[in-house]
Design a protein around this motif. Structure first.
Motif, PDB file in Angstrom:
ATOM      1  N   ARG A  70       0.835  -1.209   0.000  1.00  0.00           N
ATOM      2  CA  ARG A  70       0.000   0.000   0.000  1.00  0.00           C
ATOM      3  C   ARG A  70       0.869   1.258   0.000  1.00  0.00           C
ATOM      4  O   ARG A  70       0.508   2.273  -0.598  1.00  0.00           O
ATOM      5  CB  ARG A  70      -0.964  -0.014   1.179  1.00  0.00           C
ATOM      6  N   LEU A  73       1.995   1.930  -3.480  1.00  0.00           N
ATOM      7  CA  LEU A  73       0.908   2.445  -4.307  1.00  0.00           C
ATOM      8  C   LEU A  73       0.291   3.721  -3.763  1.00  0.00           C
ATOM      9  O   LEU A  73      -0.652   4.242  -4.325  1.00  0.00           O
ATOM     10  CB  LEU A  73      -0.196   1.396  -4.407  1.00  0.00           C
ATOM     11  N   ARG A  74       0.785   4.158  -2.635  1.00  0.00           N
ATOM     12  CA  ARG A  74       0.255   5.324  -1.923  1.00  0.00           C
ATOM     13  C   ARG A  74      -1.258   5.169  -1.680  1.00  0.00           C
ATOM     14  O   ARG A  74      -2.030   6.119  -1.853  1.00  0.00           O
ATOM     15  CB  ARG A  74       0.539   6.613  -2.692  1.00  0.00           C
ATOM     16  N   LEU A  75      -1.646   3.984  -1.309  1.00  0.00           N
ATOM     17  CA  LEU A  75      -3.045   3.749  -0.939  1.00  0.00           C
ATOM     18  C   LEU A  75      -3.094   3.783   0.586  1.00  0.00           C
ATOM     19  O   LEU A  75      -2.996   2.761   1.254  1.00  0.00           O
ATOM     20  CB  LEU A  75      -3.517   2.382  -1.458  1.00  0.00           C
ATOM     21  N   ARG A 103      -1.745   9.776  -8.892  1.00  0.00           N
ATOM     22  CA  ARG A 103      -2.964   9.050  -9.316  1.00  0.00           C
ATOM     23  C   ARG A 103      -3.051   8.965 -10.833  1.00  0.00           C
ATOM     24  O   ARG A 103      -3.404   7.953 -11.398  1.00  0.00           O
ATOM     25  CB  ARG A 103      -4.187   9.795  -8.782  1.00  0.00           C
ATOM     26  N   ARG A 107      -0.346   5.210 -10.523  1.00  0.00           N
ATOM     27  CA  ARG A 107      -1.226   4.105 -10.125  1.00  0.00           C
ATOM     28  C   ARG A 107      -2.020   3.633 -11.333  1.00  0.00           C
ATOM     29  O   ARG A 107      -2.563   4.428 -12.062  1.00  0.00           O
ATOM     30  CB  ARG A 107      -2.175   4.576  -9.017  1.00  0.00           C
ATOM     31  N   TRP A 108      -2.014   2.372 -11.620  1.00  0.00           N
ATOM     32  CA  TRP A 108      -2.592   1.708 -12.792  1.00  0.00           C
ATOM     33  C   TRP A 108      -1.710   1.853 -14.030  1.00  0.00           C
ATOM     34  O   TRP A 108      -1.400   0.881 -14.673  1.00  0.00           O
ATOM     35  CB  TRP A 108      -4.014   2.185 -13.118  1.00  0.00           C
ATOM     36  N   SER A 112       0.279  -1.514 -11.036  1.00  0.00           N
ATOM     37  CA  SER A 112      -1.094  -1.929 -10.738  1.00  0.00           C
ATOM     38  C   SER A 112      -1.082  -2.947  -9.609  1.00  0.00           C
ATOM     39  O   SER A 112      -0.029  -3.452  -9.218  1.00  0.00           O
ATOM     40  CB  SER A 112      -1.814  -2.422 -11.983  1.00  0.00           C
ATOM     41  N   TYR A 113      -2.278  -3.247  -9.124  1.00  0.00           N
ATOM     42  CA  TYR A 113      -2.388  -3.914  -7.826  1.00  0.00           C
ATOM     43  C   TYR A 113      -3.494  -4.961  -7.865  1.00  0.00           C
ATOM     44  O   TYR A 113      -4.589  -4.690  -8.345  1.00  0.00           O
ATOM     45  CB  TYR A 113      -2.736  -2.826  -6.801  1.00  0.00           C
ATOM     46  N   HIS A 139      -8.512   5.439 -16.517  1.00  0.00           N
ATOM     47  CA  HIS A 139      -7.174   5.987 -16.270  1.00  0.00           C
ATOM     48  C   HIS A 139      -6.432   6.355 -17.543  1.00  0.00           C
ATOM     49  O   HIS A 139      -5.470   7.084 -17.502  1.00  0.00           O
ATOM     50  CB  HIS A 139      -6.333   5.006 -15.452  1.00  0.00           C
TER      51      HIS A 139
END
Ligand SMILES: Nc1ncnc2c1ncn2[C@@H]1O[C@H](COP(=O)(O)OP(=O)(O)OP(=O)(O)O)[C@@H](O)[C@H]1O
Ligand code: SF4
Ligand SMILES: [Mg+2]
Length: 335
Positions: A70, A73-75, A103, A107-108, A112-113, A139
Motif C-alpha cells: 500500500r 501504491l500510496r493507498l 494518481r 497508479r494503474w 497496478s495492484y 485511467h
C-alpha cells in the motif's frame, strides 16, 4: 562481505549491471496512528528490484507485507502517522510527486495492484468484461470499443475464455474470478504489478495454473511482479528474488536460487523449515511465540524473543549486512 549501515542503494541482486533498476526503495516507513500508540508497520525498508524480476515477499501475518504494498501504491488510510523514504521508479522519485500526479501517472499506468481477497470484491452488478476494461477507460481515457478489444486480448492471455466477459462475477469460479482480476491489473500495460496473496483462497491445481499463467505473462509482457504470499512452496515457481519481512523490518533479501536452498536469517530458516514436503519424513518445525506488537516493538533485534540463536549482541538492532551472492541479511550472525 561488508556491513551496510548507510541508506541502501543496491542489493546486488538486480538484473543486469548495466540496466537501471526498475524500483529502488530507500528507508521506507509507514506508521499508523491508533488509540493504543503508533504502529510501525513498515520500518526502514530498503531494496532494489531489477526489470522483469519477480520478487516474492514472505512473512507471518501482521509483519507489514500489505502495508508495504500500500505504501508503494500510496493507498494510505486516514490514520497515517508517518510516510517517508524514497520510492524511485524508473529513475523518478515518486515521493516527490503530489497525489493528483501520482494518481494520474503512476497508479494503474505504471504500477497496478491485485489486492488481498480482491476476487471476492468484484462488483456484482457489472459484467466482468466491463470491470476488466474499466481501468483503461478511467485511467487512460480509452474509448469503450478500444478498451473492450484490449480486455479480450488480456482475457485470452490470463486464460479467461472470452465469452466469460459477458458474465457477472458470481457466475465465475474462484479461479476464473482471480484471472479476471489479474487481467484488470494487466490491461493498462503497467511496468510493475503487486499481487497480494493472489492464490490463497484457491485449490492447489488452480493455484498452479494461475502461477503458470503469471509466468507466461512475464515472458511476453515487459512486466515485473511483487508477489506477497504465505504459500512458500508455490511462490518458488515464480520467484527470482525473495524478501522476508518480520515485524515491519526487511530481514532478508536474497536471490531465489540461494534462498530456497539455504535461507540465511534465522527467521527465514524457521519459515522454510515449516514447509511440508511430499514423501519426506521430516519433522515440521514451527516458530514458538508470536511476532511482537508493532507498537513499542523490542528494542534490539525484533526476532530475538523467538530466536534460538540469539546471543548478547542481539540486544542491539542489527544493520543490514550485504553478503556474497547478492544476499542482504539483518542479523548479527551475518556479520
Ligand atoms: N490502517 C491501519 N491502522 C492501524 N494499524 C494497521 C492498519 N493497517 C495495518 N495495520 C497494522 O499493521 C501491521 C501490519 O499489517 P499488514 O496488513 O501490513 O500485515 P500483513 O503482513 O499483510 O499480514 P497478513 O499476512 O495477515 O495479510 C499489523 O499489526 C496491522 O494490524
Ligand atoms: S540478530 Fe540475534 S536474535 Fe536476531 S536473528 Fe540474528 S541471531 Fe537471532
Ligand atoms: Mg496482508
Amino acid at each position: 562481505m561488508m556491513e551496510r549501515t548507510e541508506p541502501q542503494t543496491s542489493s546486488g541482486v538486480v538484473g543486469t549491471a548495466s540496466e537501471e533498476p526498475l524500483l529502488q526503495v530507500n528507508n521506507l516507513r509507514l506508521y499508523f496512528r491508533t488509540t493504543k500508540g503508533v504502529v510501525q508497520a513498515v520500518d526502514d525498508v530498503s531494496f532494489v528490484l531489477g526489470r522483469r524480476r519477480s520478487l516474492t515477499i514472505l512473512g507471518e501475518s501482521g509483519c507489514g507485507k500489505t502495508s508495504l504494498a500500500r505504501a508503494l501504491l500510496r493507498l494510505l488510510p486516514r490514520n497515517v502517522h508517518t510516510f517517508s523514504g524514497e520510492i524511485v521508479l524508473e529513475g523518478v522519485d515518486l515521493m516527490k510527486m503530489n497525489d493528483e500526479w501520482f494518481r494520474k501517472e503512476i497508479r494503474w499506468r505504471k504500477i497496478s495492484y491485485v489486492p488481498q481477497a480482491s476476487m471476492n470484491a468484484m462488483n456484482p452488478v457489472l459484467r466482468v468484461g466491463y470491470q476488466i476494461a474499466e481501468p483503461l477507460i478511467l485511467h487512460q481515457r480509452a474509448s469503450r470499443e478500444e478498451a473492450y478489444k484490449r480486455a479480450e486480448e488480456v482475457a485470452r492471455f490470463v486464460g479467461l475464455p472470452v465469452d466469460f466477459l459477458n458474465r457477472y462475477a458470481f457466475e465465475l469460479s474462484g479461479g476464473m474470478r482471480q484471472r479476471a482480476i489479474i487481467a484488470m491489473a494487466l490491461i493498462t500495460n503497467p511496468r510493475l504489478i503487486l499481487l497480494d496473496e493472489p492464490t490463497s483462497a484457491l485449490d492447489v491445481l488452480t493455484q498452479a495454473n494461475i502461477m503458470n499463467s503469471l509466468k507466461h505473462i512475464k515472458r511476453v509482457f515487459d512486466v515485473t511482479y511483487i508477489l506477497i504470499t504465505h504459500d512458500i512452496a508455490t511462490s518458488s515457481e515464480l520467484a527470482d528474488e525473495v524478501l522476508v519481512m518480520y515485524a515491519g523490518h526487511l530481514v532478508e533479501h536474497s536471490p531465489a536460487e540461494v534462498f530456497y536452498k539455504s535461507p540465511s536469517h534465522p527467521y527465514a530458516q524457521k519459515l522454510m523449515a515449516s514447509v511440508p514436503t511430499l514423501r519426506e519424513d521430516k519433522a515440521l518445525e514451527f516458530i514458538p511465540g508470536r511476532p511482537p506488537s508493532l507498537i513499542n516493538p523490542p528494542k534490539g533485534c525484533r526476532f530475538a524473543p523467538r530466536c534460538p540463536k540469539r546471543f548478547d549482541k542481539c540486544d542491539q538492532e542489527p544493520p543490514l549486512f550485504a553478503l556474497d551472492g547478492g544476499r542482504v541479511v539483518k542479523c548479527w550472525l551475518a556479520r
